[in-house]
Design a protein around this motif. Sequence first.
Motif, mmCIF file in Angstrom:
data_model
loop_
_atom_site.group_PDB
_atom_site.id
_atom_site.type_symbol
_atom_site.label_atom_id
_atom_site.label_comp_id
_atom_site.label_asym_id
_atom_site.label_seq_id
_atom_site.Cartn_x
_atom_site.Cartn_y
_atom_site.Cartn_z
ATOM 1 N N SER A 168 0.839 -1.193 0.000
ATOM 2 C CA SER A 168 0.000 0.000 0.000
ATOM 3 C C SER A 168 0.875 1.244 0.000
ATOM 4 C CB SER A 168 -0.904 0.007 1.238
ATOM 5 O OG SER A 168 -1.646 1.210 1.329
ATOM 6 N N GLY A 173 -1.432 1.125 6.630
ATOM 7 C CA GLY A 173 -2.607 0.459 6.074
ATOM 8 C C GLY A 173 -2.986 -0.794 6.847
ATOM 9 N N TYR A 181 -8.365 0.095 -2.834
ATOM 10 C CA TYR A 181 -7.802 -1.226 -3.113
ATOM 11 C C TYR A 181 -8.063 -1.606 -4.564
ATOM 12 C CZ TYR A 181 -7.252 -6.339 -2.893
ATOM 13 O OH TYR A 181 -6.876 -7.634 -3.120
ATOM 14 N N SER A 224 -3.865 0.289 -2.654
ATOM 15 C CA SER A 224 -3.216 -0.951 -2.265
ATOM 16 C C SER A 224 -3.625 -2.059 -3.214
ATOM 17 C CB SER A 224 -3.600 -1.319 -0.827
ATOM 18 O OG SER A 224 -5.008 -1.532 -0.727
ATOM 19 N N LEU A 241 6.141 2.139 -1.627
ATOM 20 C CA LEU A 241 5.121 1.204 -1.167
ATOM 21 C C LEU A 241 5.538 0.627 0.183
ATOM 22 C CD1 LEU A 241 4.371 -0.801 -4.452
ATOM 23 C CD2 LEU A 241 2.933 0.967 -3.420
#
Length: 299
Positions: A168, A173, A181, A224, A241
């Motif tokens: 994510s 997260g 998502y 994500s 990320l």
Amino acid sequence: MDTELARTFLTVVTAGNFISAADRLHVSQSTVSTRIHTLEDQLGCTLFVRNKAGTTLTSAGRQFQRHAATLVRTIEQARHDIGIPEGFSGTLIIGGRIGLWEEFLVQWLQLMKEARPEISIRAESGLEPELMQGLVEGRMDIGVMYTPQSRPGLQVEQLFEEKLILVSTDPIGKPEPQPGYVYVDWGPEFYARHNACFPNFGGPSLTANVGWLGLQHVLENGGSGYFPKRIVTPHLKTKRLTLIAGAPEFSMPAYVVYPLECDRDLFGRAIEIMHRIANSKAKLVVGKRAAKPAARKGR
């Protein structure tokens, strides 16, 4: 025999039913039925058993599949031979998932060119249905994919285990799908396991059938998703990320598929290089895992 009839037959074999075959061929279901009936009349036998679940090959159909594939492959090979670039002795057509081209097949491509410089290679990308169809028809020599179908005349070998992890752009997260998502369609097995792990998941705002597309969306817009660890590792190192702790991980095997009847020297070399790359990466992962306890012990 009209090769169009043979192609239609092979498409039904790959698709599993007349409706899906018609969609892939961009014709009506009645056209597919007519072609199969014409083919059965010419051969004097029944090729498919039709039922509500789809179609299955009869004994005669299984025997004819080999001949149909040979017929189509011969035509395609003639086209390839005529179109061999000057200075090369042959061609090799390989297709793979976009995600498998990233890092793995790109590395294979360079090593294969070094090992067999006299062979012209054509690289293609696609999803499993297109890759399997190309292999069954003989338009493609080697396919690398996640969820191959078992088909007579084709050899399937596992290359490595892909690990899908939840990442994510949000450092804190939660270990479950959140707003933003992106669901990537990694195949029916992933779909089943994903549903089992997240039974209350209502559905994503964005679904992508290509991992690269989903990843680019997350990187550009935030969010994500589940992606192969080997592909997102560089983004984890740069902090673009974050690996979501506590989220379930999914294993997804990658396979290579090729015809049983092939140039053993050329195909054998190509497959051997793939296995060598896969094994070297597996040993690297094991080596890193073994090194961690030793590092802690020295502290």
